[in-house]
Write a protein that holds these residues in place. Structure first.
Motif, PDB file in Angstrom:
ATOM      1  N   LEU A  40       0.844  -1.201   0.000  1.00 42.94           N
ATOM      2  CA  LEU A  40       0.000   0.000   0.000  1.00 42.94           C
ATOM      3  C   LEU A  40       0.874   1.243   0.000  1.00 42.94           C
ATOM      4  CD1 LEU A  40      -3.234   0.727   1.847  1.00 42.94           C
ATOM      5  CD2 LEU A  40      -1.335   2.283   2.244  1.00 42.94           C
ATOM      6  N   SER A  41       0.517   2.200  -0.817  1.00 41.77           N
ATOM      7  CA  SER A  41       1.170   3.507  -0.824  1.00 41.77           C
ATOM      8  C   SER A  41       0.093   4.576  -0.810  1.00 41.77           C
ATOM      9  CB  SER A  41       2.067   3.662  -2.056  1.00 41.77           C
ATOM     10  OG  SER A  41       1.306   3.513  -3.241  1.00 41.77           O
ATOM     11  N   MET A  42       0.495   5.796  -0.477  1.00 44.45           N
ATOM     12  CA  MET A  42      -0.481   6.876  -0.340  1.00 44.45           C
ATOM     13  C   MET A  42       0.026   8.163  -0.966  1.00 44.45           C
ATOM     14  SD  MET A  42      -1.955   6.572   3.551  1.00 44.45           S
ATOM     15  CE  MET A  42      -2.981   5.188   4.055  1.00 44.45           C
ATOM     16  N   ASP A  43      -0.903   8.926  -1.480  1.00 40.34           N
ATOM     17  CA  ASP A  43      -0.672  10.322  -1.834  1.00 40.34           C
ATOM     18  C   ASP A  43      -1.471  11.126  -0.813  1.00 40.34           C
ATOM     19  OD1 ASP A  43      -0.711  12.908  -2.821  1.00 40.34           O
ATOM     20  OD2 ASP A  43      -0.805  12.284  -4.916  1.00 40.34           O
ATOM     21  N   VAL A  44      -0.807  11.531   0.273  1.00 40.69           N
ATOM     22  CA  VAL A  44      -1.531  12.154   1.382  1.00 40.69           C
ATOM     23  C   VAL A  44      -2.083  13.518   1.010  1.00 40.69           C
ATOM     24  CG1 VAL A  44      -0.236  10.876   3.134  1.00 40.69           C
ATOM     25  CG2 VAL A  44       0.615  13.089   2.349  1.00 40.69           C
ATOM     26  N   HIS A  45      -1.516  14.173   0.019  1.00 43.44           N
ATOM     27  CA  HIS A  45      -1.998  15.490  -0.393  1.00 43.44           C
ATOM     28  C   HIS A  45      -3.321  15.377  -1.154  1.00 43.44           C
ATOM     29  CE1 HIS A  45       1.732  17.246   0.959  1.00 43.44           C
ATOM     30  NE2 HIS A  45       2.415  16.400   0.210  1.00 43.44           N
ATOM     31  N   PHE A  50      -3.195   3.549  -2.798  1.00 43.12           N
ATOM     32  CA  PHE A  50      -2.930   2.679  -3.934  1.00 43.12           C
ATOM     33  C   PHE A  50      -2.496   1.318  -3.406  1.00 43.12           C
ATOM     34  CE2 PHE A  50      -1.947   7.062  -4.966  1.00 43.12           C
ATOM     35  CZ  PHE A  50      -2.660   7.275  -6.129  1.00 43.12           C
ATOM     36  N   ILE A  51      -3.204   0.276  -3.822  1.00 41.43           N
ATOM     37  CA  ILE A  51      -2.902  -1.080  -3.375  1.00 41.43           C
ATOM     38  C   ILE A  51      -2.450  -1.899  -4.570  1.00 41.43           C
ATOM     39  CG2 ILE A  51      -3.789  -3.171  -2.273  1.00 41.43           C
ATOM     40  CD1 ILE A  51      -5.783  -1.455  -0.794  1.00 41.43           C
ATOM     41  N   GLU A  52      -1.230  -2.446  -4.473  1.00 43.32           N
ATOM     42  CA  GLU A  52      -0.659  -3.246  -5.547  1.00 43.32           C
ATOM     43  C   GLU A  52      -0.970  -4.719  -5.339  1.00 43.32           C
ATOM     44  OE1 GLU A  52       3.479  -2.499  -5.601  1.00 43.32           O
ATOM     45  OE2 GLU A  52       3.273  -0.310  -5.719  1.00 43.32           O
ATOM     46  N   ASN A  53      -1.090  -5.436  -6.419  1.00 43.45           N
ATOM     47  CA  ASN A  53      -1.224  -6.894  -6.396  1.00 43.45           C
ATOM     48  C   ASN A  53       0.156  -7.487  -6.634  1.00 43.45           C
ATOM     49  OD1 ASN A  53      -1.733  -9.592  -6.725  1.00 43.45           O
ATOM     50  ND2 ASN A  53      -3.379  -9.332  -8.219  1.00 43.45           N
ATOM     51  N   PRO A  54       0.821  -8.036  -5.591  1.00 44.11           N
ATOM     52  CA  PRO A  54       2.190  -8.531  -5.765  1.00 44.11           C
ATOM     53  C   PRO A  54       2.293  -9.697  -6.735  1.00 44.11           C
ATOM     54  CG  PRO A  54       1.295  -9.213  -3.641  1.00 44.11           C
ATOM     55  CD  PRO A  54       0.311  -8.240  -4.226  1.00 44.11           C
ATOM     56  N   GLY A  55       1.183 -10.353  -7.013  1.00 46.86           N
ATOM     57  CA  GLY A  55       1.208 -11.471  -7.945  1.00 46.86           C
ATOM     58  C   GLY A  55       0.979 -11.066  -9.389  1.00 46.86           C
ATOM     59  N   ALA A  56       0.735  -9.783  -9.608  1.00 48.02           N
ATOM     60  CA  ALA A  56       0.482  -9.297 -10.977  1.00 48.02           C
ATOM     61  C   ALA A  56       1.198  -7.968 -11.150  1.00 48.02           C
ATOM     62  CB  ALA A  56      -1.015  -9.160 -11.229  1.00 48.02           C
ATOM     63  N   PRO A  61      -2.150  -0.521  -9.854  1.00 44.76           N
ATOM     64  CA  PRO A  61      -2.677  -0.605  -8.480  1.00 44.76           C
ATOM     65  C   PRO A  61      -4.115  -0.106  -8.406  1.00 44.76           C
ATOM     66  CG  PRO A  61      -1.164   1.243  -8.703  1.00 44.76           C
ATOM     67  CD  PRO A  61      -1.068   0.471  -9.981  1.00 44.76           C
ATOM     68  N   LYS A  62      -4.857  -0.683  -7.481  1.00 43.44           N
ATOM     69  CA  LYS A  62      -6.220  -0.204  -7.232  1.00 43.44           C
ATOM     70  C   LYS A  62      -6.148   1.107  -6.459  1.00 43.44           C
ATOM     71  CE  LYS A  62      -8.404  -4.762  -7.224  1.00 43.44           C
ATOM     72  NZ  LYS A  62      -9.095  -4.525  -8.507  1.00 43.44           N
ATOM     73  N   GLN A  63      -7.007   2.036  -6.825  1.00 42.03           N
ATOM     74  CA  GLN A  63      -6.957   3.383  -6.257  1.00 42.03           C
ATOM     75  C   GLN A  63      -8.239   3.692  -5.489  1.00 42.03           C
ATOM     76  OE1 GLN A  63      -5.738   6.508  -9.012  1.00 42.03           O
ATOM     77  NE2 GLN A  63      -7.251   7.900  -8.095  1.00 42.03           N
ATOM     78  N   PHE A  64      -8.060   4.295  -4.285  1.00 38.84           N
ATOM     79  CA  PHE A  64      -9.197   4.670  -3.444  1.00 38.84           C
ATOM     80  C   PHE A  64      -8.968   6.077  -2.909  1.00 38.84           C
ATOM     81  CE2 PHE A  64      -8.503   0.122  -3.202  1.00 38.84           C
ATOM     82  CZ  PHE A  64      -9.750  -0.400  -3.457  1.00 38.84           C
TER      83      PHE A  64
END
Length: 241
Positions: A40-45, A50-56, A61-64
């Motif tokens: 998981l990574s974030m753009d706090v601003h 963003f959630i990555e699928n390590p198998g693909a 990444p999926k974005q929320f």
């Protein structure tokens, strides 16, 4: 990962009635030993996750998007000042407010809500609310406050009073036509200082149901609700409430 939902009636002040915030905790020792990696990574601003699928690796990444995002290097102090501060200000002015933390076992709910004494920047949302409320009371003029607190848990669909004389006793959920939903015979304790609030919170915390899990050796096995009720009386010469 912790989801915190803030609810308030401060629409007249231009704020949203509901805010949804996500906080990401760092990897714990067990996860590091197992060789887990952060996906998981974030753009706090922009308040985006963003959630990555390590198998693909070729998959984007999926974005929320949320009302607020807090990554592993951000403190509870930042979260409180940006999210909870205005809500507690509203409470001292007579509005209702709720902070609701949701997440799986070991996601950091207790750390965010209750916190730790050191470092001071990681003191929890609830202790900070105590300080905020009593600072507001000390600064108020021509006003008297009655502050009361209650603490309950819901375990196996049973309601228990964590501050009652018998914490194993089951309590009933009732509904009043004017005052809404309430818990029958739930004890309310009058408090006069931050210290008294903290002692009550610690007392109730010790009475909660806990058990060991793979994620946390002292994991809470229940839902809990800590409530502070303020009754406000204007003592001005030509004023009344």
């Amino acid at each position: 990962m912790v989801f915190v939902v803030s609810c308030t009636n401060l629409l007249s002040m231009g704020s949203e009635s509901v805010k949804v915030v996500v906080r990401c905790r760092p990897l714990d020792d067990r996860e590091k030993t197992l060789g887990c990696k952060m996906v998981l990574s974030m753009d706090v601003h922009r308040c985006q996750c963003f959630i990555e699928n390590p198998g693909a690796v070729d998959e984007p990444p999926k974005q929320f998007t949320f009302d607020g995002t807090y990554y592993i290097n951000q403190t509870t102090e930042q979260l409180y000042n940006e999210i909870a501060y205005s809500l507690i200000e509203g409470v001292t002015e007579g509005y209702n407010g709720t902070v609701f933390a949701y997440g799986q076992t070991g996601s950091g709910k207790s750390f965010t809500m209750q916190g730790v004494s050191e470092p001071a920047t990681q003191k929890g949302v609830i202790p900070r609310a105590f300080e905020h409320i009593f600072e507001s009371i000390q600064c108020a003029e021509n006003t008297k406050f009655l502050v009361r607190a209650s603490y309950l848990e819901i375990y196996n669909e049973e309601i228990r009073d964590l501050l009652g004389s018998n914490t194993k006793q089951k309590h009933e959920l009732k509904e009043h036509p004017e005052h809404g939903v309430y818990v029958r015979d739930l004890t309310m304790h009058t408090v006069h200082s931050v210290g008294e609030c903290e002692r009550i919170m610690e007392q109730g915390w010790k009475n909660r149901v806990v058990a060991c899990t793979l994620m946390n050796k002292d994991s809470s096995r229940s839902h809990s609700i800590f409530t502070i009720r303020l009754e406000i009386c204007n003592t001005g010469k030509h004023s009344f409430i």
